[in-house]
Enzyme design. Sequence first.
Site: not given
Ligand code: UT7
Length: 328
Positions: A113, A253, A283
């Site tokens: 990225c 980004h 992204n």
């Molecule tokens: O390009 C550079 C590299 N990438 C990035 O910069 C990405 C950086 N990270 C992020 O953008 C965020 O961490 C994410 C968008 C990937 C995830 O958001 P978050 O607020 O950090 O969510 P989380 O990983 O803490 O997950 C919270 C909950 C989980 O459920 P439990 O374990 O709390 O029951 C996930 O399973 O949300 C769940 N979850 C979803 N629910 C509905 C994860 N993806 C989804 C989804 N729909 N698509």
Amino acid sequence: MSPYAAITGWGMAVPERRLTNADLAQLVDTSDEWIATRTGIRERRVVGPGESTSTLATEAGRQALAKAGLAAAQIDLVVLATCTPDRPFPATACTVQANLGITGAAFDLAAACSGFVYGLNVATSMIRAGAAKNVLFIAADVFTHYINWNDRNTCVLFGDGAGAVVLQASDQPLGMLSCVMGADGNSEDLMAVDAGGTRLPATPQLLEQGRQFVYMNGREIFKLAVRGMGDSSLQALADAGVTLDDITLIVPHQANLRIIEATAKRLQVPMERFMVNIERYGNTSAATIPIALCEAADQGRLSDGAHVLLTAFGGGLTWASAVVRWGK
Ligand code: UT7
């Protein structure tokens, strides 16, 4: 030798095919509400038959050449930042070079990225060193190639696209004025695709296990991205001898709207001064910044002489920030 490399042309390309959050809710257990509030993404573009990294890169490059008013014969170097090449070998830059009828040198550069900011630094340095005069620099990724459409943690985040710029040797203080690049290979496993390279060639068993798909520790990368983009931005500003008050537009980004908002808070800059288009493209890896730059330029948000701050963070881990002075 010229001390500067002005950005004299720009272009972008995304696939026709749109995938909305509602479409994804048909594939995995997710919702428009979850995706929009957690990421800011509403839809993304995904390649269809006949489209690949080189086709998107070629179209973006064609537009950038036209905007710069340069003929293919005047380009002496093509650099393509991508981590999703058409083929493992040879470089996709060579395909683009042939598609555009360019006869200059061509090579790929991989910095995930952060590829656009890394590559802008490389292309600018080639011009400053006198090794090139007119460079076509493209960042293009078909990141959906690495997506497991059954994995809701990753499939909602990414889209495909390409953005390009033409850089030309200049005596005016234009183009990249400073650049800070960093990497932390010790954290390489926070985000990766394991199978398909020389360490782990793709076998039927690995493919069965889905090891050809991207995985990531989103929460950890989120925190590191905010810190990495914020700190490298401040360093790039200091190196260029400007302050945040001198910056007309910040083009970050586009990985997650909440990362951009947290970076804005860290830098104490209002969101109005950030270019954001993640809601339409998701992204697109190395392509997010040049696509956002193109849209900002076409919306009249970049006037001649404006200072722009670019900042990126991604797999590797890699990060990079640069101060650019817009104008021909
Ligand atoms: O390009 C550079 C590299 N990438 C990035 O910069 C990405 C950086 N990270 C992020 O953008 C965020 O961490 C994410 C968008 C990937 C995830 O958001 P978050 O607020 O950090 O969510 P989380 O990983 O803490 O997950 C919270 C909950 C989980 O459920 P439990 O374990 O709390 O029951 C996930 O399973 O949300 C769940 N979850 C979803 N629910 C509905 C994860 N993806 C989804 C989804 N729909 N698509």
